[in-house]
Design an enzyme around this catalytic site. Structure first.
Site, PDB file in Angstrom:
ATOM      1  N   LYS A 181      45.408  36.005  39.408  1.00 30.68           N
ATOM      2  CA  LYS A 181      44.946  36.535  40.706  1.00 30.68           C
ATOM      3  C   LYS A 181      45.771  36.007  41.883  1.00 30.68           C
ATOM      4  CE  LYS A 181      40.433  37.193  38.622  1.00 30.68           C
ATOM      5  NZ  LYS A 181      39.048  36.731  38.478  1.00 30.68           N
TER       6      LYS A 181
ATOM      7  N   TYR B 235      43.146  45.415  35.471  1.00 31.68           N
ATOM      8  CA  TYR B 235      42.593  44.069  35.695  1.00 31.68           C
ATOM      9  C   TYR B 235      42.486  43.285  34.378  1.00 31.68           C
ATOM     10  CZ  TYR B 235      39.096  40.472  36.614  1.00 31.68           C
ATOM     11  OH  TYR B 235      38.440  39.275  36.683  1.00 31.68           O
TER      12      TYR B 235
ATOM     13  N   TYR C 259      36.187  28.752  42.653  1.00 32.89           N
ATOM     14  CA  TYR C 259      34.841  29.324  42.758  1.00 32.89           C
ATOM     15  C   TYR C 259      33.864  28.326  43.366  1.00 32.89           C
ATOM     16  CZ  TYR C 259      37.465  31.921  39.350  1.00 32.89           C
ATOM     17  OH  TYR C 259      38.468  32.572  38.717  1.00 32.89           O
TER      18      TYR C 259
END
Ligand code: GLN
Length: 315
Positions: A67, A191, A243
């Protein structure tokens, strides 16, 4: 300051001996088959050399570390317009959470949680066939690593394709809000496959090197992005790269970093080095357990935290 080669060798030996190895991800069944007794560390330096320890030649699934590179590509395509469809704030939630999406009109908090990364992939897909978009991403990583051996692990991609119900929910939900432009199945296909890119720690450290050197890859001499863009990507890695474990990672390691559920972490030491660590066992937030500990030891011993070098009082 100790020699980097010595520190890397010590860390690799310490990590190999530790009994606590975390838990491999099983929600993507193919990742559940990976042996947790593996560990690798690679440090790519400004002179183009790489210092490695452990299983440095073993390929692993980079998962969400991809990412960082899709964000770089999407910023190249859309520039600051990208920020109309994805935010830049930490979510404080799990990587695959859906709860904020409803309250925030389908705009994901940042490009590193799954929802945000799916929106970024949608940006890369626009105007392309899925196969072309995926080819762009793969070639970008081969170019950055200066190595055609970077490849897609088809078994991992197929495994996630079969089990990716949560990501399908996220993508469809965003489509309902008009945030996703392309066909949901196409976006998810790209993805899942870019998450399934397989690299060695050495390749990953080299691929991240442009972020440590103001947008320029010192090994190849290529300018990849502007210094400003590299700095901003690093900022998002620092605040959002782990995260709901991002605060803990900043506290313990003190570097911009991006983790993936395959057990990889890419960490950037601005002006000095790009570091890839890999150990497949994860902690409760889905970040590599030993990867984080290894980086904590590396930054402490080398004085590499962006928040300041340790003093005698640190012990
Ligand atoms: N944190 C991660 O690495 C998640 C990536 C994984 N492919 C997923 O979408 O669930």
């Amino acid at each position: 300051m100790p020699q980097l080669e010595t520190v890397v060798a010590e860390i690799a030996a310490e990590m190999a001996a530790r009994p606590d190895r975390g838990t491999v991800a099983t929600y993507i069944p193919e990742l559940g088959r990976v042996d947790p007794n593996q560990f690798a560390i690679a440090v790519a330096l400004e002179d183009g050399s790489t210092v490695c320890g452990g299983d440095c030649g073993t390929s692993f699934s980079i998962q969400s570390v991809s990412k960082v590179f899709t964000l770089t590509l999407a910023l190249g395509l859309a520039g600051d317009r990208l920020w109309n469809r994805v935010g830049r704030e930490p979510s404080g939630s799990r990587f695959n959470s859906i709860v904020q999406l409803e309250q925030e009109r389908g705009i994901p908090r940042n490009p590193f949680i799954n929802a945000g990364a799916i929106a970024v992939t949608d940006t890369i897909l626009s105007g392309h066939q899925p196969r072309e978009a995926l080819g762009e991403i793969l070639r970008f990583l081969q170019f950055l690593a200066d190595d055609d051996g970077v490849h897609i692990d088809r078994a991992v991609a197929a495994s996630e394709e079969r089990s990716g119900f949560n990501n399908r929910a996220l993508a469809n939900f965003m489509k309902g809000f008009g945030v996703i432009e392309n066909t949901v199945d196409y976006v998810l296909g790209v993805y899942f496959h870019h998450c399934a890119i397989a690299m060695t720690a050495r390749q990953l450290a080299k691929a991240g090197s442009f972020l440590a050197h103001q947008g320029r890859n010192p090994a190849t001499g290529h300018s990849v992005v502007t210094a400003e863009r590299a700095r901003r990507i690093n900022a998002i890695m620092l605040t959002c790269g782990h995260y709901d474990g991002s605060g803990e990672f900043a506290y313990r390691v003190g570097l911009p970093g991006k983790s993936g559920v395959g057990g990889a972490i890419l960490a950037i030491v601005p002006g000095k080095a790009s570091v890839a660590v890999w150990s497949p066992g994860l902690d409760a937030s889905g970040n590599s357990h030993l990867g984080r500990i290894a980086l904590e030891k590396l930054t402490a011993r080398m004085g590499w935290s962006v928040f300041g070098a340790p003093t005698m009082a640190d012990g």
